[in-house]
Design a protein around this motif. Structure first.
Motif, PDB file in Angstrom:
ATOM      1  N   LEU A   3       0.830  -1.193   0.000  1.00 23.48           N
ATOM      2  CA  LEU A   3       0.000   0.000   0.000  1.00 23.48           C
ATOM      3  C   LEU A   3       0.864   1.242   0.000  1.00 23.48           C
ATOM      4  N   MET A   4       0.563   2.152  -0.917  1.00 21.27           N
ATOM      5  CA  MET A   4       1.347   3.352  -1.072  1.00 21.27           C
ATOM      6  C   MET A   4       0.433   4.560  -1.103  1.00 21.27           C
ATOM      7  N   PRO A   5       0.948   5.757  -0.835  1.00 24.25           N
ATOM      8  CA  PRO A   5       0.160   6.964  -0.968  1.00 24.25           C
ATOM      9  C   PRO A   5      -0.318   7.123  -2.406  1.00 24.25           C
ATOM     10  N   THR A   6      -1.488   7.731  -2.588  1.00 23.61           N
ATOM     11  CA  THR A   6      -2.018   7.971  -3.922  1.00 23.61           C
ATOM     12  C   THR A   6      -1.094   8.895  -4.692  1.00 23.61           C
ATOM     13  N   ARG A   7      -0.827   8.539  -5.940  1.00 18.45           N
ATOM     14  CA  ARG A   7       0.066   9.352  -6.775  1.00 18.45           C
ATOM     15  C   ARG A   7      -0.589  10.695  -7.054  1.00 18.45           C
ATOM     16  N   ILE A   8       0.194  11.756  -6.931  1.00 18.35           N
ATOM     17  CA  ILE A   8      -0.329  13.091  -7.198  1.00 18.35           C
ATOM     18  C   ILE A   8      -0.582  13.226  -8.694  1.00 18.35           C
ATOM     19  N   PRO A   9      -1.797  13.629  -9.105  1.00 18.80           N
ATOM     20  CA  PRO A   9      -2.097  13.743 -10.535  1.00 18.80           C
ATOM     21  C   PRO A   9      -1.163  14.737 -11.219  1.00 18.80           C
ATOM     22  N   MET A  78      13.921  18.695  -3.448  1.00 16.55           N
ATOM     23  CA  MET A  78      14.351  17.318  -3.226  1.00 16.55           C
ATOM     24  C   MET A  78      15.808  17.267  -2.786  1.00 16.55           C
ATOM     25  N   ASP A  79      16.660  18.074  -3.433  1.00 18.06           N
ATOM     26  CA  ASP A  79      18.089  18.075  -3.114  1.00 18.06           C
ATOM     27  C   ASP A  79      18.372  18.760  -1.785  1.00 18.06           C
ATOM     28  N   ILE A  80      17.776  19.926  -1.567  1.00 14.34           N
ATOM     29  CA  ILE A  80      18.113  20.723  -0.386  1.00 14.34           C
ATOM     30  C   ILE A  80      17.511  20.141   0.878  1.00 14.34           C
ATOM     31  N   GLU A  81      16.318  19.516   0.766  1.00 15.63           N
ATOM     32  CA  GLU A  81      15.637  18.961   1.940  1.00 15.63           C
ATOM     33  C   GLU A  81      15.808  17.452   2.058  1.00 15.63           C
ATOM     34  N   GLN A  82      16.408  16.828   1.018  1.00 13.42           N
ATOM     35  CA  GLN A  82      16.590  15.374   0.993  1.00 13.42           C
ATOM     36  C   GLN A  82      15.253  14.656   1.172  1.00 13.42           C
ATOM     37  N   VAL A  83      14.301  15.004   0.307  1.00 11.56           N
ATOM     38  CA  VAL A  83      12.975  14.394   0.372  1.00 11.56           C
ATOM     39  C   VAL A  83      12.636  13.785  -0.983  1.00 11.56           C
ATOM     40  N   SER A  84      11.550  13.016  -1.016  1.00  7.77           N
ATOM     41  CA  SER A  84      11.100  12.396  -2.256  1.00  7.77           C
ATOM     42  C   SER A  84      10.346  13.410  -3.110  1.00  7.77           C
ATOM     43  N   PHE A  85      10.033  13.017  -4.338  1.00  6.74           N
ATOM     44  CA  PHE A  85       9.314  13.922  -5.233  1.00  6.74           C
ATOM     45  C   PHE A  85       7.931  14.296  -4.678  1.00  6.74           C
ATOM     46  N   PRO A  86       7.105  13.343  -4.215  1.00 12.23           N
ATOM     47  CA  PRO A  86       5.809  13.735  -3.651  1.00 12.23           C
ATOM     48  C   PRO A  86       5.948  14.674  -2.451  1.00 12.23           C
ATOM     49  N   GLN A  87       6.953  14.439  -1.620  1.00 14.17           N
ATOM     50  CA  GLN A  87       7.163  15.323  -0.475  1.00 14.17           C
ATOM     51  C   GLN A  87       7.561  16.727  -0.929  1.00 14.17           C
ATOM     52  N   SER A 106       1.492  11.606   2.694  1.00 15.31           N
ATOM     53  CA  SER A 106       2.187  10.602   3.494  1.00 15.31           C
ATOM     54  C   SER A 106       3.690  10.884   3.517  1.00 15.31           C
ATOM     55  N   ASN A 107       4.318  10.572   4.636  1.00 13.68           N
ATOM     56  CA  ASN A 107       5.774  10.728   4.761  1.00 13.68           C
ATOM     57  C   ASN A 107       6.525   9.543   4.154  1.00 13.68           C
ATOM     58  N   GLU A 108       5.776   8.558   3.661  1.00 15.30           N
ATOM     59  CA  GLU A 108       6.411   7.378   3.077  1.00 15.30           C
ATOM     60  C   GLU A 108       7.227   7.773   1.854  1.00 15.30           C
ATOM     61  N   THR A 109       8.487   7.369   1.842  1.00 16.15           N
ATOM     62  CA  THR A 109       9.357   7.744   0.720  1.00 16.15           C
ATOM     63  C   THR A 109       9.658   6.565  -0.203  1.00 16.15           C
ATOM     64  N   THR A 110       9.134   5.383   0.105  1.00 15.71           N
ATOM     65  CA  THR A 110       9.450   4.227  -0.724  1.00 15.71           C
ATOM     66  C   THR A 110       8.654   4.257  -2.021  1.00 15.71           C
ATOM     67  N   GLN A 111       9.150   3.547  -3.006  1.00 12.54           N
ATOM     68  CA  GLN A 111       8.480   3.446  -4.286  1.00 12.54           C
ATOM     69  C   GLN A 111       7.595   2.198  -4.284  1.00 12.54           C
ATOM     70  N   PRO A 112       6.544   2.193  -5.104  1.00 13.71           N
ATOM     71  CA  PRO A 112       5.682   1.018  -5.179  1.00 13.71           C
ATOM     72  C   PRO A 112       6.480  -0.219  -5.568  1.00 13.71           C
ATOM     73  N   VAL A 113       6.143  -1.344  -4.945  1.00  9.79           N
ATOM     74  CA  VAL A 113       6.826  -2.589  -5.223  1.00  9.79           C
ATOM     75  C   VAL A 113       5.791  -3.606  -5.653  1.00  9.79           C
ATOM     76  N   ASP A 114       5.992  -4.239  -6.831  1.00 16.87           N
ATOM     77  CA  ASP A 114       5.025  -5.213  -7.298  1.00 16.87           C
ATOM     78  C   ASP A 114       5.132  -6.494  -6.476  1.00 16.87           C
ATOM     79  N   GLU A 115       4.154  -7.358  -6.640  1.00 19.54           N
ATOM     80  CA  GLU A 115       4.062  -8.545  -5.781  1.00 19.54           C
ATOM     81  C   GLU A 115       5.253  -9.477  -5.964  1.00 19.54           C
ATOM     82  N   LYS A 116       5.705  -9.659  -7.207  1.00 18.54           N
ATOM     83  CA  LYS A 116       6.830 -10.561  -7.455  1.00 18.54           C
ATOM     84  C   LYS A 116       8.102 -10.025  -6.797  1.00 18.54           C
TER      85      LYS A 116
END
Length: 631
Positions: A3-9, A78-87, A106-116
């Protein structure tokens, strides 16, 4: 699916970016001053005295002409604050007066991971726990544990690195089969080898295991060391590359060292896993190791994201010193990090030095007993020379002068000249006379005159000469005014041309087997292909919007440099094929020749007659091929 945060349109990302002025976002971090059409300030990402950080308010992009960082408002955050693109989008939204829905925050910085992929991560996590348990809790692993204790590692360090032991008799396979893990998942994992009959068998048997983890601390591979004195078996067996593991992109211990590196802006590059672990136990927390001694450009780029300074602490033997030389060249050509070489006494490697001294002594050596690249290279040039032979003396002096001529500081340069004069009982005046033409040539080749800082492209600066007019010098590709190598500049200009001109795009993409040699440019090309299809475009003229699509800072930095390429370089369509030839033929062949010469020199030093014969034939054939291409 995790489960990941909804992608920003995309339309929300665009709206926020278009409603802010990049100057308003950057100004709290960097005081900016108007200079011509741009605003300039001191770069916040590295130390500098002369401002080289440029902000183009019209195009809403920034670029540092010294460290290479660049992009739009999001990549700056992203560079100056060391955050992800959504952040980053979430941080800019309030400045733009846009209320962003909580589901995007969400503060979650991980990328979506498929089931495999997630199943593979889980499999490696489970295997690591099993191997570690066998090492520390069973009689089977007792001799491996004793070996580690004898090497000076305590239990806390062994646990921190999740070291393990792989027993024989297909133990891991039986373990997973008892858990009814899917055969295809086991086969894909590369934890096992596949026999001709399709049966699986443990890849690692009767070996101490070093667990290789990704930047987030997830196990992705192993390196297995034999403990028995059996020379019929290789000392190390390493995991092959897999869906999780690309050895050119991974650095051992980066998961634990990343924060200490970011905090101190310094990293130590070791040769072996035990060196890193020993340093860690000695409270040197910012050490990493490449997967073997072959450091890659991608690994250099990765470290350059976190560090301003790097110390190379490879072994003192011949192989380690050759690897140090290659690492220095790679780092200096592909990063903005300052470099030093750790000089460990008594020809010991860091792990040996720790065991023969103590933690404080090792830390002191790594911090204080270093030499700069000039000092290392001068020492490296002496290897294998006979100074009772006048030809060797003159050859060394000439190479040493060429190296010393690359030093900008006159006082430092004179100091090395005095050392050279003392070493060979030559007058300083004679050496000064001999180095003077080299200094004049270097001055003539400078990209700018009367300006110490790297400068942007400008109408008053002559454009880069056509590719076919710039030939390699010796074993090193000549650099252009921006400091790029011949092939990198060809890839930069060609990709920029492809993005803006559909005819060039079609001309290049219709050529069979075309690829960019640099993985970053190839990745941008693939992303551009998807972006064009998704948006039904024939050109990508708005690089700012494409940056939002790309999101990765290291790729955005490349895009940020494209807007400054002189228009004159896009006028002669004949140059398209010239750039393609440089990328696909000239430079790969030159690199092959350079590597063959290096390997041949090492083989001669080791007196390996069979390798000398084979490499000589390969080198002659490569040189013939190069000559045929030039004719």
């Amino acid at each position: 699916m995790t489960l990941m945060p909804t992608r920003i349109p995309e339309e929300v990302v665009t709206e926020i970016r278009e409603r802010v002025n990049i100057v308003d976002v950057i100004s709290p971090y960097v005081p900016l001053k108007k200079q011509g059409r741009n605003l300039f300030g001191v770069c916040p990402f590295h130390e500098e005295r002369t401002p080289s950080f440029s902000v183009n308010e019209d195009k809403q992009i920034f670029h540092c002409f010294s460290c290479g960082r660049g992009g739009n408002v999001y990549s700056f955050i992203m560079d100056i604050e060391q955050v992800s693109f959504p952040q980053a989008v979430a941080k800019v939204a309030p400045i733009a007066g846009v209320d962003l829905d909580d589901k995007y925050l969400s503060n979650e910085t991980t990328q979506p991971v498929d089931e495999k992929t997630q199943a593979l991560f889980d499999l490696y996590q489970d295997a690591t726990k099993v191997y570690h348990h066998i090492l520390v809790n069973t009689q089977t692993g007792e001799h491996a544990l004793n070996y580690l204790h004898d090497r000076g590692l305590d239990d806390a360090t062994i646990d921190a690195y999740m070291l393990g032991y792989a027993p024989g008799d297909d133990f891991l396979l039986n373990y997973f089969q008892n858990k009814q893990v899917d055969y295809q998942l086991l086969r894909t994992s590369e934890l096992f080898v596949v026999w001709d009959d399709g049966s699986l068998h443990d890849r690692f048997s009767n070996r101490l295991l070093f667990t290789i983890r990704d930047e987030r601390g997830r196990p992705i591979a192993y390196s297995g060391r034999r403990l028995e004195a059996d020379d019929t078996q290789p000392k190390y067996i390493n995991s092959p590359e897999s869906d999780l593991f690309d050895k050119s992109n991974e650095l051992f211990n980066l998961d634990l060292a990343r924060e200490p590196i970011k905090k101190g802006k310094q990293v130590i590059l070791f040769e072996g896993f035990m060196d890193v672990i020993a340093a860690f136990q000695a409270d040197v927390k910012n050490g990493v190791a490449s997967m073997g001694t072959s450091l890659t450009i991608d690994q250099v780029h990765l470290l350059n994201r976190y560090a301003d300074h790097i110390t190379v602490a490879y072994d003192s033997d011949a192989a380690g010193q050759n690897a140090t030389k290659r690492a220095l060249d790679l780092i200096q050509q592909n990063s903005q990090m300052s470099v030093a070489v750790a000089h460990i006494p008594d020809n010991q490697d860091p792990d040996e030095y720790l065991r023969s001294h103590d933690a404080a002594a090792l830390a002191d050596v790594l911090l204080k007993h270093t030499e700069n690249p000039i000092a290392f290279n001068l020492r490296f040039l002496k290897r294998g020379l006979d100074f009772s032979n006048q030809n060797d003396v003159f050859d060394y002096i000439n190479q040493a002068l060429m190296l010393i001529s690359s030093i900008d500081e006159a006082v430092v340069r004179e100091n090395y000249l005095r050392q050279l004069a003392d070493d060979f009982n030559i007058s300083l005046e004679a050496l000064s006379d001999q180095i003077r033409p080299m200094l004049m040539q270097r001055q003539a080749n400078r990209p700018t005159q009367g300006n110490e800082q790297a400068v942007p492209y400008d109408a008053d600066v002559p454009p880069m000469p056509p590719v076919e007019q710039v030939a390699p010098i010796g074993d090193t590709a000549q650099t252009y005014e921006s400091g790029m190598s011949r092939v990198t500049r060809a890839e930069q200009v060609l990709l920029a041309w492809m993005l803006r001109d559909n005819d060039v795009w079609l001309e290049v993409t219709q050529q069979p087997d075309f690829t960019f040699s640099d993985v970053s440019y190839e990745t941008l090309y693939m992303l551009a292909t998807g972006y064009r299809e998704q948006h039904q475009l024939t050109t990508i003229s708005n690089l700012n919007e494409f940056m939002d699509y790309v999101q990765k800072p290291e790729l955005i930095r490349i895009l940020s440099t494209m807007d400054e390429i002189p228009e004159a370089l896009f006028e002669d369509r004949n140059q398209v094929q010239a750039y393609v030839q440089v990328i696909m033929q000239d430079e790969p062949l030159q690199t092959q020749i350079t590597n063959l010469k290096r390997d041949l020199a090492e083989a001669k030093q080791m007196q390996n007659t069979s390798a000398i014969a084979q490499l000589s034939v390969e080198l002659i054939n490569a040189l013939k091929e190069q000559q045929a291409m030039r004719n």
